[in-house]
Design an enzyme around this catalytic site. Structure first.
Site, PDB file in Angstrom:
ATOM      1  N   HIS A   1       8.866  68.153  93.323  1.00  0.00           N
ATOM      2  CA  HIS A   1       7.571  67.858  94.018  1.00  0.00           C
ATOM      3  C   HIS A   1       7.799  67.823  95.369  1.00  0.00           C
ATOM      4  O   HIS A   1       9.115  67.788  96.254  1.00  0.00           O
ATOM      5  CB  HIS A   1       7.836  66.121  94.021  1.00  0.00           C
TER       6      HIS A   1
ATOM      7  N   HIS B   1       6.084  68.336  99.847  1.00  0.00           N
ATOM      8  CA  HIS B   1       5.510  68.471 100.476  1.00  0.00           C
ATOM      9  C   HIS B   1       5.354  69.760 101.482  1.00  0.00           C
ATOM     10  O   HIS B   1       6.108  69.987 102.643  1.00  0.00           O
ATOM     11  CB  HIS B   1       5.421  67.085 101.529  1.00  0.00           C
TER      12      HIS B   1
ATOM     13  N   ARG C   1       2.278  70.651 103.516  1.00  0.00           N
ATOM     14  CA  ARG C   1       1.494  70.980 104.817  1.00  0.00           C
ATOM     15  C   ARG C   1       1.108  72.373 104.957  1.00  0.00           C
ATOM     16  O   ARG C   1       0.724  73.374 104.221  1.00  0.00           O
ATOM     17  CB  ARG C   1       1.874  70.592 106.227  1.00  0.00           C
TER      18      ARG C   1
ATOM     19  N   LYS D   1      -2.473  66.022  90.047  1.00  0.00           N
ATOM     20  CA  LYS D   1      -1.492  65.010  90.814  1.00  0.00           C
ATOM     21  C   LYS D   1      -2.560  63.155  91.300  1.00  0.00           C
ATOM     22  O   LYS D   1      -3.676  63.741  91.652  1.00  0.00           O
ATOM     23  CB  LYS D   1      -1.090  65.362  92.252  1.00  0.00           C
TER      24      LYS D   1
ATOM     25  N   HIS E   1       1.325  59.177  91.383  1.00  0.00           N
ATOM     26  CA  HIS E   1       1.774  58.135  92.601  1.00  0.00           C
ATOM     27  C   HIS E   1       1.963  57.119  91.321  1.00  0.00           C
ATOM     28  O   HIS E   1       1.365  56.718  92.171  1.00  0.00           O
ATOM     29  CB  HIS E   1       1.064  58.477  93.930  1.00  0.00           C
TER      30      HIS E   1
ATOM     31  N   HIS F   1       8.914  59.969  92.057  1.00  0.00           N
ATOM     32  CA  HIS F   1       9.650  59.631  93.199  1.00  0.00           C
ATOM     33  C   HIS F   1       9.954  58.459  93.050  1.00  0.00           C
ATOM     34  O   HIS F   1       9.473  56.808  93.791  1.00  0.00           O
ATOM     35  CB  HIS F   1       9.058  59.422  94.515  1.00  0.00           C
TER      36      HIS F   1
ATOM     37  N   ASP G   1      10.804  64.692  97.452  1.00  0.00           N
ATOM     38  CA  ASP G   1       9.334  64.720  98.064  1.00  0.00           C
ATOM     39  C   ASP G   1       9.599  64.762  99.789  1.00  0.00           C
ATOM     40  O   ASP G   1       9.131  64.090 100.450  1.00  0.00           O
ATOM     41  CB  ASP G   1       9.261  63.065  97.542  1.00  0.00           C
TER      42      ASP G   1
ATOM     43  N   HIS H   1       6.778  65.056 108.768  1.00  0.00           N
ATOM     44  CA  HIS H   1       6.019  64.238 109.941  1.00  0.00           C
ATOM     45  C   HIS H   1       6.034  64.619 111.253  1.00  0.00           C
ATOM     46  O   HIS H   1       7.181  64.720 111.967  1.00  0.00           O
ATOM     47  CB  HIS H   1       5.455  63.279 109.052  1.00  0.00           C
TER      48      HIS H   1
HETATM   49  O1  DOR Z   1       6.551  58.558 102.624  1.00  0.00           O
HETATM   50  C1  DOR Z   1       5.402  59.648 101.174  1.00  0.00           C
HETATM   51  N1  DOR Z   1       5.324  60.714 101.789  1.00  0.00           N
HETATM   52  N2  DOR Z   1       5.492  59.583 100.042  1.00  0.00           N
HETATM   53  C2  DOR Z   1       4.518  60.270  99.688  1.00  0.00           C
HETATM   54  O2  DOR Z   1       3.408  60.102  98.800  1.00  0.00           O
HETATM   55  C3  DOR Z   1       3.283  61.003 100.413  1.00  0.00           C
HETATM   56  C4  DOR Z   1       4.278  62.059 101.435  1.00  0.00           C
HETATM   57  C5  DOR Z   1       3.292  62.287 102.495  1.00  0.00           C
HETATM   58  O3  DOR Z   1       2.755  63.185 101.793  1.00  0.00           O
HETATM   59  O4  DOR Z   1       3.931  62.126 103.481  1.00  0.00           O
HETATM   60 ZN    ZN Z   2       4.883  62.937  97.931  1.00  0.00          ZN
END
Ligand code: DOR
Ligand code: ZN
Length: 355
Positions: free
Chosen positions: A17, A19, A21, A103, A140, A178, A251, A255
């Protein structure tokens, strides 16, 4: 010279899992995954989301372009489920070997999920067809009605949506992503072979107090929220148990700092640079280092029906703490790396053979 006091070799881990971007963030964060993991399940919650097989191919190519040449890493693409998803397109993507999972985000549950599913019964027909494709549905698992307490959203989802879904389509293979509660861990453990769960390093380390120690701590804000200590302890028990139903999904969700340290900050913890060191630390503390390989390298591949990685990762415990980056830079912006709140002594490197 730092002295090695203990070592352990495991099959190279995968991240089930992740991310990544796009664009400049992708370019900067990808190397932390591609150096440490053999494969990763890539989350489709881009803006706009990855809904079609063609979009998944394009995104996959973007990722492949940025993988450093010396890294051996395979992105495993997923599709974002909407109430209008096209089953023929999903089937095609699975047949072509591009799509590894679908998903399900309840609409509004988290980052870029506005186009997610509003009414789960509206996708029952689609999910029934997905159950024949041999790929899992990743969920989720949080209810989104604003009246529900934010700390209860996972348990309400399990009771009101997941249990009815599994009754209705028992052959659908599901990963509850998660998980954050003892109740979820117990439910997954007690269920049949068509349900498994990912667990993040941060939910093994922080509890809900961590967000508020001496002030608000935006870098510990993620979704689902960390819960009470008793839940964290139950997750540790599940992850270190050796049960094949639990496996690593970091996960890791980068950001920019200015968007997290904000009056309305984003949810997500960027943990990839030190995820494996954190896990070795936890498993060592639990006297469960011999179960680490199952959690990070074996159980996930088995659930997805994929072979385990051929090469290995060697963990070594040093007697002085490891230096870890506090932040990484992306142009003029920065992204904070997950701080477990304790020193990390476990290093790891990729090796070809076990001995
Ligand atoms: O904390 C999180 N950030 N939980 C998620 O399910 C998505 C993820 C995100 O894409 O920033
Ligand atoms: Zn996630």
């Amino acid at each position: 010279m730092t002295k090695v006091i203990q070592t352990i070799a495991v099959r190279k881990p995968d991240d089930w899992h992740l991310h990544l971007r796009t664009g400049r963030i992708l370019k900067e964060v990808l190397k932390y995954s591609s150096s440490n993991f053999g494969r990763a399940i890539i989350m489709p919650n881009l803006d706009p989301p990855v809904v079609t097989t063609q979009q998944a191919k394009n995104y996959c190519n973007q990722i492949l372009d940025f993988i450093p040449k010396e890294h051996d890493f395979k992105p495993l693409m997923t599709l974002f489920l909407t109430e209008d998803s096209d089953i023929r397109d999903i089937e095609e993507g699975v047949k072509e070997g591009i799509i590894n999972a679908v998903k399900l985000y309840p609409a509004g549950a988290t980052t870029n999920s506005e186009n997610g599913v509003r009414n789960i019964s509206k996708v029952y027909k689609l999910l029934e067809k997905i159950s024949f494709l041999g790929i899992p549905l990743l969920i989720h698992g949080e209810a989104t009605q604003s009246k529900i307490d934010v700390f209860d959203r996972e348990s309400v989802f399990v009771t009101e949506s997941l249990i009815p879904l599994r009754k209705r389509i028992p052959n659908l293979r599901i990963v509850l992503e998660h998980i954050t509660t003892k109740d979820s861990a117990d439910y997954v453990l007690d269920s049949d072979q068509n349900l498994a769960a990912t667990i993040t390093p941060h939910h093994l380390i922080i509890n809900r107090n961590s967000m508020f120690i001496g002030g608000i701590r935006p870098h510990y804000y993620c979704l689902p929220l960390a819960k009470r200590e008793l839940h964290r302890l139950a997750l540790i028990k599940a992850a270190t148990s050796g049960s094949s139903k639990f496996f690593l999904g970091t996960d890791s969700a980068p950001h920019f700092d200015h968007l997290k340290e904000n009056a309305c900050g984003c949810a997500g913890i960027f943990s990839t640079p030190n995820a494996l060191s954190c896990l070795a630390h936890i498993f060592e503390q639990e006297l469960a280092l011999e179960k680490l390989e199952k959690f990070i390298s074996l159980n996930g591949a088995r659930y997805y029906g994929l072979p385990v990685n051929k090469s290995y990762t060697k963990f070594s415990k040093m007697n002085t703490p490891k230096e870890t980056p506090k932040k990484i830079n992306v142009g003029e912006n920065s992204i904070t790396v997950f701080d477990p709140g304790f020193s990390l002594f476990w290093e790891h490197k990729n090796i070809r053979d076990k001995n």
